[in-house]
Design an enzyme around this catalytic site. Structure first.
Site, PDB file in Angstrom:
ATOM      1  N   ALA A  58       7.708 -48.255  69.489  1.00 47.17           N
ATOM      2  CA  ALA A  58       6.996 -47.707  70.646  1.00 47.17           C
ATOM      3  C   ALA A  58       5.841 -48.592  71.156  1.00 47.17           C
ATOM      4  O   ALA A  58       5.790 -48.918  72.352  1.00 47.17           O
ATOM      5  CB  ALA A  58       6.509 -46.296  70.310  1.00 47.17           C
ATOM      6  N   ASP A 249       7.615 -41.982  68.123  1.00 50.21           N
ATOM      7  CA  ASP A 249       7.811 -42.401  69.516  1.00 50.21           C
ATOM      8  C   ASP A 249       7.148 -41.450  70.502  1.00 50.21           C
ATOM      9  O   ASP A 249       6.849 -41.836  71.631  1.00 50.21           O
ATOM     10  CB  ASP A 249       9.301 -42.508  69.817  1.00 50.21           C
ATOM     11  CG  ASP A 249       9.855 -43.753  69.145  1.00 50.21           C
ATOM     12  OD1 ASP A 249      10.066 -43.712  67.916  1.00 50.21           O
ATOM     13  OD2 ASP A 249      10.009 -44.778  69.826  1.00 50.21           O
ATOM     14  N   ASN A 259      10.835 -39.292  66.099  1.00 45.41           N
ATOM     15  CA  ASN A 259      10.893 -40.630  65.517  1.00 45.41           C
ATOM     16  C   ASN A 259      12.365 -40.955  65.255  1.00 45.41           C
ATOM     17  O   ASN A 259      13.260 -40.136  65.485  1.00 45.41           O
ATOM     18  CB  ASN A 259      10.060 -40.705  64.228  1.00 45.41           C
ATOM     19  CG  ASN A 259       9.907 -42.138  63.734  1.00 45.41           C
ATOM     20  OD1 ASN A 259       9.583 -43.033  64.509  1.00 45.41           O
ATOM     21  ND2 ASN A 259      10.153 -42.383  62.455  1.00 45.41           N
ATOM     22  N   LYS A 260      12.591 -42.139  64.760  1.00 41.31           N
ATOM     23  CA  LYS A 260      13.949 -42.629  64.517  1.00 41.31           C
ATOM     24  C   LYS A 260      14.817 -41.579  63.825  1.00 41.31           C
ATOM     25  O   LYS A 260      14.368 -40.899  62.914  1.00 41.31           O
ATOM     26  CB  LYS A 260      13.861 -43.908  63.673  1.00 41.31           C
ATOM     27  CG  LYS A 260      15.157 -44.575  63.328  1.00 41.31           C
ATOM     28  CD  LYS A 260      16.054 -44.837  64.504  1.00 41.31           C
ATOM     29  CE  LYS A 260      15.408 -45.585  65.634  1.00 41.31           C
ATOM     30  NZ  LYS A 260      16.230 -45.632  66.860  1.00 41.31           N
TER      31      LYS A 260
HETATM   32  O1  MRU Z   1      14.808 -47.522  68.270  1.00 36.96           O
HETATM   33  P1  MRU Z   1      13.562 -48.165  67.772  1.00 36.96           P
HETATM   34  O2  MRU Z   1      13.802 -49.227  66.766  1.00 36.96           O
HETATM   35  O3  MRU Z   1      12.663 -48.613  68.909  1.00 36.96           O
HETATM   36  O4  MRU Z   1      12.796 -46.982  67.031  1.00 36.96           O
HETATM   37  C1  MRU Z   1      11.526 -47.238  66.518  1.00 36.96           C
HETATM   38  C2  MRU Z   1      10.934 -46.107  65.782  1.00 36.96           C
HETATM   39  O5  MRU Z   1      11.495 -45.047  65.680  1.00 36.96           O
HETATM   40  C3  MRU Z   1       9.551 -46.330  65.241  1.00 36.96           C
HETATM   41  O6  MRU Z   1       9.351 -45.595  64.073  1.00 36.96           O
HETATM   42  C4  MRU Z   1       8.521 -45.889  66.295  1.00 36.96           C
HETATM   43  O7  MRU Z   1       8.781 -46.488  67.534  1.00 36.96           O
HETATM   44  C5  MRU Z   1       7.144 -46.224  65.875  1.00 36.96           C
HETATM   45  S1  MRU Z   1       6.802 -47.938  65.897  1.00 36.96           S
HETATM   46  C6  MRU Z   1       5.185 -48.158  65.413  1.00 36.96           C
END
Ligand code: MRU
Length: 364
Positions: A58, A249, A259-260
């Site tokens: 993010a 996110d 989050n992921k």
């Molecule tokens: O799909 P991505 O790799 O962008 O997903 C990222 C995540 O889910 C992270 O945990 C989130 O963006 C936090 S990054 C500090």
């Protein structure tokens, strides 16, 4: 390609090459095998890099979008502010459409737009507005370093030397400018000789945990162990984990957190075994305009990411139906605290998050 002897931690995740007016990123889809720096100049290149996860996480997406909007606007050929603003908004909306879940993307773009609108209202010339956009984009990038460091300091107070920490996806340096969010307490602890034992989920389907988190932590000398996503109950029931630190996110006003994909499973398992789950979130990730997790738009991605990416041969039957949401929502009841640059928000989150946003004066 990687320069001989250069550690991945020495590369900028995302930077502006002032001379060429290009954004330089590490292509994260090639890690850990190859360290390739790529340059982005056009709106299409920036959009693709974000959508294809060449730059991801993010905060890093927010920084890329801000720098991107600046480079797209700096070459606009008009002295008429209204025309300039109209074109800026077109580019902004286009970049904003690259990924829907991480609020940092629209947060950074809105911040850039606000700078232009304010300068226009003050009667500044288009070339002055361009310079202000330049400074704002660099400020967004610089601020991320300090914000993550402060998240690290608050997070470090929640754990003790020798603790086992589980993390999911990559909320590390590669997802930010420096330190990461979930990894910030780990890196600051490392500086103090805390000797954490970190467990990194591989994070299906795109393997950010295996490819990125395990890589950057190991490259930093952190004791990291890679596990498959279905092993969290095993390590938690075995008493190996004292805390879960993950990034996010978007945090809704009630503390529900996107989050992921797979984060909510980890959180549910952690609840069962009494392990606290801490969400590490800069205030730019807190979205008080989204009331609950049910209101967060979850990105759906291509089926091929599940059926064939990372495999030498396609591993699923041709034509099989695939469900591939990139994120899930962790219910606020599963979260022990949300670690921000202004301190740790605790339940009830509706009050504590609003309070933290007030302290920070954030526009979210
Ligand atoms: O799909 P991505 O790799 O962008 O997903 C990222 C995540 O889910 C992270 O945990 C989130 O963006 C936090 S990054 C500090």
């Amino acid at each position: 390609m990687r320069e001989a002897g250069k550690n991945i931690m020495e590369y900028d995740t995302v930077a502006l090459d002032e001379e060429s007016g290009e954004i330089v990123i590490i292509d994260q889809t090639r890690l850990p095998g190859r360290t390739e720096l790529i340059r982005l100049k056009t709106a299409q290149e920036i959009w693709d890099a974000i959508y294809l996860l060449k730059v991801r996480g993010a905060p890093a997406i927010g920084v890329t979008a801000a720098l991107g909007l600046y480079i797209l606007c700096k070459d606009l050929e008009t002295d008429d502010f209204a025309e300039f603003l109209e074109k800026l908004r077109k580019e902004k909306d286009y970049l904003d459409s690259s990924r829907p879940t991480a609020v940092n993307l629209s947060w950074a773009l809105k911040r850039m737009e606000a700078v232009a609108v304010k300068a226009g209202a003050e009667g500044k010339s288009v070339s002055e507005v361009k310079e202000l956009l330049h400074r704002e984009a660099l400020r967004i990038r610089e601020e991320d370093i300090e914000v993550c460091r402060r998240i690290g300091e608050y997070g470090l107070e929640l754990v003790k030397p020798g603790d086992g920490i589980l993390t999911h996806c990559n909320a590390g340096k590669l997802a930010t400018v420096k330190y990461g969010t979930a990894t910030a307490p780990i890196y600051l602890g490392q500086e103090k000789g805390y000797h954490f034992r970190v467990y990194a989920d591989e994070t299906r389907p795109l393997l950010q945990g295996a490819r990125l988190t395990a890589y950057e932590l190991a490259s930093s000398g952190v004791d990291v162990t890679l596990i498959c996503d279905n092993m969290s109950a095993s390590v938690m029931s075995g008493g190996l984990i004292d805390a879960v630190f993950v990034g996010c996110d978007r945090v809704a006003a009630n503390g529900d957190t996107a989050n992921k994909i797979g984060t909510s499973v980890v959180a549910a398992v952690a609840k069962l075994y009494g392990v606290p789950v801490y969400i590490c979130a800069p205030t730019s990730t807190i979205d008080l305009n989204t009331p609950t997790g049910a209101d967060i738009v979850i990105e759906q991605r291509a089926p091929e990411e599940v059926t064939e990416m990372w495999y030498r041969e396609r591993m699923a039957p041709e034509g099989v139906k695939v469900y591939n949401p990139a994120f899930d929502v962790t219910d606020h009841e599963l979260i022990a605290g949300i670690v921000t640059e202004y301190g740790v928000a605790r339940a009830p989150y509706t009050e504590s998050l609003a309070n933290i946003i007030r302290i920070g004066g954030s526009s979210n």
